[in-house]
Design a protein around this motif. Structure first.
Motif, PDB file in Angstrom:
ATOM      1  N   LYS A 263       0.826  -1.459  -0.081  1.00 51.27           N
ATOM      2  CA  LYS A 263       0.162   0.078   0.185  1.00 51.27           C
ATOM      3  C   LYS A 263       0.827   1.130  -0.036  1.00 51.27           C
ATOM      4  O   LYS A 263       0.299   2.246  -0.353  1.00 51.27           O
ATOM      5  N   GLN A 264       2.014   1.124   0.371  1.00 54.04           N
ATOM      6  CA  GLN A 264       3.115   2.216   0.560  1.00 54.04           C
ATOM      7  C   GLN A 264       4.262   2.013   0.629  1.00 54.04           C
ATOM      8  O   GLN A 264       4.810   0.877   0.411  1.00 54.04           O
ATOM      9  N   GLU A 265       5.021   3.064   0.127  1.00 50.92           N
ATOM     10  CA  GLU A 265       6.695   2.860  -0.074  1.00 50.92           C
ATOM     11  C   GLU A 265       7.481   2.141   1.127  1.00 50.92           C
ATOM     12  O   GLU A 265       8.455   1.610   0.767  1.00 50.92           O
ATOM     13  N   LYS A 266       7.070   2.624   2.136  1.00 49.23           N
ATOM     14  CA  LYS A 266       7.768   2.349   3.472  1.00 49.23           C
ATOM     15  C   LYS A 266       6.935   1.644   4.746  1.00 49.23           C
ATOM     16  O   LYS A 266       5.707   1.889   4.580  1.00 49.23           O
ATOM     17  N   PRO A 267       7.385   0.919   5.417  1.00 45.90           N
ATOM     18  CA  PRO A 267       8.766   0.691   5.882  1.00 45.90           C
ATOM     19  C   PRO A 267       9.380  -0.150   4.970  1.00 45.90           C
ATOM     20  O   PRO A 267       8.874  -0.842   4.352  1.00 45.90           O
ATOM     21  N   ILE A 268      10.899  -0.207   4.884  1.00 46.79           N
ATOM     22  CA  ILE A 268      11.890  -0.748   4.098  1.00 46.79           C
ATOM     23  C   ILE A 268      12.532  -1.583   5.374  1.00 46.79           C
ATOM     24  O   ILE A 268      13.027  -0.977   6.111  1.00 46.79           O
ATOM     25  N   LEU A 269      12.713  -2.822   4.993  1.00 48.62           N
ATOM     26  CA  LEU A 269      13.632  -3.757   5.631  1.00 48.62           C
ATOM     27  C   LEU A 269      14.953  -3.441   5.316  1.00 48.62           C
ATOM     28  O   LEU A 269      15.535  -3.385   4.107  1.00 48.62           O
ATOM     29  N   LYS A 270      16.055  -2.743   6.328  1.00 49.98           N
ATOM     30  CA  LYS A 270      17.375  -2.593   5.910  1.00 49.98           C
ATOM     31  C   LYS A 270      18.265  -3.608   6.528  1.00 49.98           C
ATOM     32  O   LYS A 270      19.231  -3.814   5.538  1.00 49.98           O
ATOM     33  N   SER A 271      17.973  -4.295   7.532  1.00 46.97           N
ATOM     34  CA  SER A 271      18.568  -5.599   7.838  1.00 46.97           C
ATOM     35  C   SER A 271      17.936  -6.253   8.835  1.00 46.97           C
ATOM     36  O   SER A 271      16.864  -5.769   9.530  1.00 46.97           O
ATOM     37  N   ALA A 272      18.373  -7.388   9.071  1.00 46.26           N
ATOM     38  CA  ALA A 272      17.556  -8.260   9.946  1.00 46.26           C
ATOM     39  C   ALA A 272      18.514  -9.330  10.813  1.00 46.26           C
ATOM     40  O   ALA A 272      19.612  -9.759  10.318  1.00 46.26           O
ATOM     41  N   TYR A 273      18.313  -9.545  11.829  1.00 46.46           N
ATOM     42  CA  TYR A 273      19.175 -10.861  12.534  1.00 46.46           C
ATOM     43  C   TYR A 273      18.075 -11.698  12.930  1.00 46.46           C
ATOM     44  O   TYR A 273      17.299 -11.548  13.780  1.00 46.46           O
ATOM     45  N   ILE A 274      18.180 -12.910  12.423  1.00 46.92           N
ATOM     46  CA  ILE A 274      17.351 -14.091  12.803  1.00 46.92           C
ATOM     47  C   ILE A 274      18.077 -15.218  13.063  1.00 46.92           C
ATOM     48  O   ILE A 274      18.820 -15.883  12.215  1.00 46.92           O
ATOM     49  N   GLU A 275      17.916 -15.815  14.151  1.00 47.24           N
ATOM     50  CA  GLU A 275      18.670 -17.004  14.753  1.00 47.24           C
ATOM     51  C   GLU A 275      20.038 -17.047  14.442  1.00 47.24           C
ATOM     52  O   GLU A 275      20.495 -18.160  13.732  1.00 47.24           O
ATOM     53  N   GLU A 276      20.771 -16.350  14.795  1.00 50.88           N
ATOM     54  CA  GLU A 276      22.265 -16.228  14.593  1.00 50.88           C
ATOM     55  C   GLU A 276      22.838 -15.897  13.115  1.00 50.88           C
ATOM     56  O   GLU A 276      23.918 -16.092  12.664  1.00 50.88           O
ATOM     57  N   SER A 277      21.934 -15.345  12.396  1.00 51.03           N
ATOM     58  CA  SER A 277      22.220 -14.988  10.769  1.00 51.03           C
ATOM     59  C   SER A 277      21.625 -13.546  10.648  1.00 51.03           C
ATOM     60  O   SER A 277      20.690 -13.211  10.940  1.00 51.03           O
ATOM     61  N   PHE A 278      22.412 -12.899   9.750  1.00 50.56           N
ATOM     62  CA  PHE A 278      22.384 -11.532   9.289  1.00 50.56           C
ATOM     63  C   PHE A 278      21.692 -11.579   8.018  1.00 50.56           C
ATOM     64  O   PHE A 278      22.228 -12.182   7.098  1.00 50.56           O
ATOM     65  N   TYR A 279      20.724 -10.636   7.828  1.00 52.12           N
ATOM     66  CA  TYR A 279      20.295 -10.467   6.474  1.00 52.12           C
ATOM     67  C   TYR A 279      20.277  -8.995   6.231  1.00 52.12           C
ATOM     68  O   TYR A 279      19.992  -8.063   7.018  1.00 52.12           O
ATOM     69  N   PHE A 280      20.418  -8.487   4.621  1.00 46.91           N
ATOM     70  CA  PHE A 280      20.464  -7.145   4.551  1.00 46.91           C
ATOM     71  C   PHE A 280      19.772  -6.737   3.234  1.00 46.91           C
ATOM     72  O   PHE A 280      19.529  -7.595   2.167  1.00 46.91           O
ATOM     73  N   GLY A 281      19.121  -5.739   3.291  1.00 49.01           N
ATOM     74  CA  GLY A 281      18.688  -5.108   1.971  1.00 49.01           C
ATOM     75  C   GLY A 281      16.771  -5.217   2.198  1.00 49.01           C
ATOM     76  O   GLY A 281      16.579  -5.545   3.211  1.00 49.01           O
ATOM     77  N   ASP A 282      16.327  -5.306   1.175  1.00 49.72           N
ATOM     78  CA  ASP A 282      14.659  -5.085   1.158  1.00 49.72           C
ATOM     79  C   ASP A 282      14.174  -6.325   0.615  1.00 49.72           C
ATOM     80  O   ASP A 282      12.798  -6.517   0.872  1.00 49.72           O
ATOM     81  N   ASP A 283      14.796  -7.134   0.008  1.00 56.39           N
ATOM     82  CA  ASP A 283      14.004  -8.390  -0.523  1.00 56.39           C
ATOM     83  C   ASP A 283      14.639  -9.608  -0.035  1.00 56.39           C
ATOM     84  O   ASP A 283      15.563 -10.131   0.669  1.00 56.39           O
TER      85      ASP A 283
END
Length: 122
Positions: free
Chosen positions: A102-122
């Motif tokens: 519905k809208q442009e944001k929020p955007i996922l910049k990074s994540a920490y999930i069960e000892e792993s890092f993720y970056f970006g929006d997709d």
């Protein structure tokens, strides 16, 4: 904001970081207060915690938590929110994706999930 208030926020964030196995850093810049409140309400309904905080306070909390979160330093720029999930690790990402329809944001910049890092929006 007084030093005591900042310390309280850092302690709160540190406790949440320690208690949750997943958290997401989001870009919520240019969202109105009403839009942020809609996000908070939806997160509350799903037993997710959404908190807007200054990057420096998030960084201090990450520094105080056991483990190395330095990989997330680049994500702590601009206007940031942090989303915590205890039960379902990917529920915050699904919630953000739902809002993005519905809208442009929020955007996922990074994540920490069960000892792993993720970056970006997709």
């Amino acid at each position: 904001m007084k030093r005591e208030e900042k310390n309280e926020i850092v302690l709160e964030l540190k406790d949440k970081l320690s208690a949750h196995n997943a958290f997401y850093i989001t870009d919520t810049s240019n969202l109105t207060v009403a839009q942020v409140n809609v996000i908070r309400r939806k997160c509350f309904e799903r037993d997710i915690t959404f908190r807007v905080a200054k990057n420096t306070l998030i960084q201090k909390a990450l520094d105080d938590v056991e483990g190395d979160y330095s990989a997330m330093n680049d994500a702590l720029k601009g206007f940031s929110g942090i989303i915590f999930s205890a039960e379902v690790s990917n529920l915050p990402a699904k919630t953000v994706k739902e809002f993005r329809k519905k809208q442009e944001k929020p955007i996922l910049k990074s994540a920490y999930i069960e000892e792993s890092f993720y970056f970006g929006d997709d």
